[in-house]
Design an enzyme around this catalytic site. Sequence first.
Site, PDB file in Angstrom:
ATOM      1  N   SER A  97       0.878  -1.188   0.000  1.00 55.23           N
ATOM      2  CA  SER A  97       0.000   0.000   0.000  1.00 55.23           C
ATOM      3  C   SER A  97       0.903   1.221   0.000  1.00 55.23           C
ATOM      4  CB  SER A  97      -0.864   0.023   1.260  1.00 55.23           C
ATOM      5  OG  SER A  97      -1.610  -1.145   1.411  1.00 55.23           O
ATOM      6  N   GLU A  98       1.496   1.460  -1.160  1.00 55.81           N
ATOM      7  CA  GLU A  98       2.533   2.503  -1.209  1.00 55.81           C
ATOM      8  C   GLU A  98       2.013   3.850  -0.715  1.00 55.81           C
ATOM      9  OE1 GLU A  98       2.009   0.306  -3.610  1.00 55.81           O
ATOM     10  OE2 GLU A  98       3.929  -0.758  -3.744  1.00 55.81           O
ATOM     11  N   HIS A 115       9.589  -0.921 -14.175  1.00 58.49           N
ATOM     12  CA  HIS A 115      10.585  -1.174 -13.125  1.00 58.49           C
ATOM     13  C   HIS A 115      11.940  -0.575 -13.480  1.00 58.49           C
ATOM     14  CE1 HIS A 115       7.709  -3.985 -11.416  1.00 58.49           C
ATOM     15  NE2 HIS A 115       8.517  -4.252 -10.415  1.00 58.49           N
TER      16      HIS A 115
END
Length: 759
Positions: free
Chosen positions: A491-492, A561
Amino acid sequence: MKEIDVPPKLNPEVLSFGEIPKCAYNRTLRQEIEQGRLDAEAAIALLEVMHYIRAFETMIFELKSGKFVPVEGFEYIGATHLSVGQEGVAAGALCALRGDDYITSTHRGHGHSIAKGCFAMREMDVPTLNRFLDRPENSGGERGALYREALHVHLYKTAAELFGKEDGYCRGRGGSMHIADFNVGHLGANAIVGGSSAMAVGAAVGAQKLGTEKVTLCLVGDGASNNGIFHEACNFAAQDQFENGCPVIFLIENNQYGMTGQSVGEVTGVDYLARRGAGYNEQMMHAEVLDGMNPLSVWDGIGRGAELCRQGKGPVLFEALTYRYFGHSLSDKRTTYRTADEEESWKNVDSIKQFSEQLIATGVLTQEGVDAMERRCTEEVEQAGREAALSADPIIEQITEGLLSDTVCDKVPAEFANVTTLKEPRQIRRDKDGKIMYRHAVAEAITEEMLRDRRVIFYGEDVADYGGAFQATVGLLEVFGRDRVFNAPISEACIVGTAAGAAMVGMRPVCEIMYIDFMPMTMDQTGNQLAKNRFMFGGKALLPVVVRTTIGGGKGYAGQHSQSLEAVLTMFPGLKVVAPSTAYDVKGLLKSSIRDNDPVIFIEHQNLYTEKDVVPEEEYLIPLGEARIRREGKDVTIVSYSKMMDVALEAAEQLSAEHGIEAEVIDPRTLIPLDVGAIVKSVQKTGRVALVCQAPETGCFAEHISYQIQLNAFSSLKAPVKIVAAYDIPPPMSQVLEKENLPTPPKVVKAALEVCGRL
Ligand SMILES: Cc1ncc(C[n+]2csc(CCOP(=O)(O)OP(=O)(O)O)c2C)c(N)n1
Ligand SMILES: [Mg+2]
């Protein structure tokens, strides 16, 4: 340190949920007084606060309609999200809390703010009231008179903030939707709906870790409770690993509508939002639906919720059913989505009306007394409004004041310096040249700072037992225990938001966002909350948060990424941004970042984690905002940072060996604040510049450096500045494409030759 096994539990079973009470409160004011749960004086204060709120909101309405003119020519330009109709929730809830408990509030938060201040003042003694009134604590005075004076000043400061005045609670920087008063635990209203949820959880966790009994009340709207951050916050708060529960109460103020979209039958799939408590833990967050039109029901519920929290049984979820009589704002005529009958049915159960009747029936007040109170509250509010309208505007020359504290914690208060550990920290062994890896420098810096100050905690995804996706924090859990080093849910947004909340109540959190590509998940919490909370709240909040994150690239991880999003993070004034290129810089800069009292985004590079550098074992700090000249030269200036510094240095060697060009290579190390002076000095010497960064060219941080060079050293430039950056594409996966995309030494050499007029 694995504590709980997770064996297959594959037996057939029916999972059931418990019951959620709805409007179960059935006592009268008379019973509450007779049973000694509420005294008459408190009941009167409760009605008075409701009147203050209604009078205040009515004043805003009349300012807009022109009926109330505080000063000839005065124009109210701020937001008009009025809470008329909802007074029972604000007053009931705040009456149940202690003066020093925390709240977070909403864009419809005037009532919360008025109620928080009023009830906090009821608890203040003479010295505290004097302090609030900006007088020496020992000035003395009669408590009752000081209290009434303080109430007036409270209304004045609230109005002044809405009017954008210097005397406002936030010096006119926040206004209606961002009002806060840290003196009484009001951690801020929020114009991003749901935006405070994670901060409330962080404040609750922080208050608990600081050893206080304080509870945090998170007020959110029904619409806001559909936002992702609210759900992340509920889950974060309900984690089993919080041994003593998270002392947070979520109170959904359900006025039946978002802006115009209605909860029931339209934008949700549940009849009552409290049902959602069942989704977060086995206690169903002790969820209940309260009658928000009865302040006693809210007072009773929040009181019980606070008690649960103080007993270590949080989190708690309440939904209070209520209604706003006006539209979303005064520009909403509300006729397209509401009927007159519906409005009437709610006005029939008006909280002020109902509670006044109870006070009269109980003999606490007469009808005349109630009427007189209403008139007095209106007069007091209007008087505060007139004074606020006449008060001074903020000073234009001070426009940037309050953005950064630009202070550091250079001395840890004794109460936080007594750190206990579970075992001796691992000594990171130097090689024969005194070198350690970049990743070990991270661990060493955090370890030293956690040993120095117990307010420093560290959390993020997979950082505890596993030591982080890049193994930079291996071993911290064993030394400091799960109380100070813990895994966060994925849950950034909530990770960053909770860190902001914890910092606002006095902690110094360090958190980790695994890849910078995940920072966009946090963008509201990072850019709208963490970055702005100090300025928006009038320069009063301290936000000593470090968000560690990493850039990748070159590993075939492709578009999500491998990005280099540091420039995005420099676009939010209020954040400092650090991007070290060596292990030596990591240790000194990370320690400085943790001691800094402003929020710092600390960007590590995945491809540097195993690179080694000489790093002293003893403590040292590197100030933020000081560039480092990595190579001296006279012919061309190359500026770069993070992993691209290696590329720049290699290019410089090639330029020297193959072309006789001596490049001066500068690493700013911190992007915000940027050491423009060091760069300009070099450009004044060389007159030629190549900038290197791995982000796509458009909008990359090198563009900003280039602008600063033109601004400050234009006359020294002998050629246009060149930027070596990535293509304006997402990072591709294919090895050949990715290689082509990223800056390389030959590309930098070519750019340098061009600016030197050799190509
Ligand atoms: C994240 C976000 N989305 C949308 C908005 C625009 N907006 C402002 S208030 C509001 C309605 C919020 O409803 P609710 O949470 O029920 O609060 P209420 O206005 O009813 O008090 C919306 C959609 C916003 N401010 N923030
Ligand atoms: Mg609503």
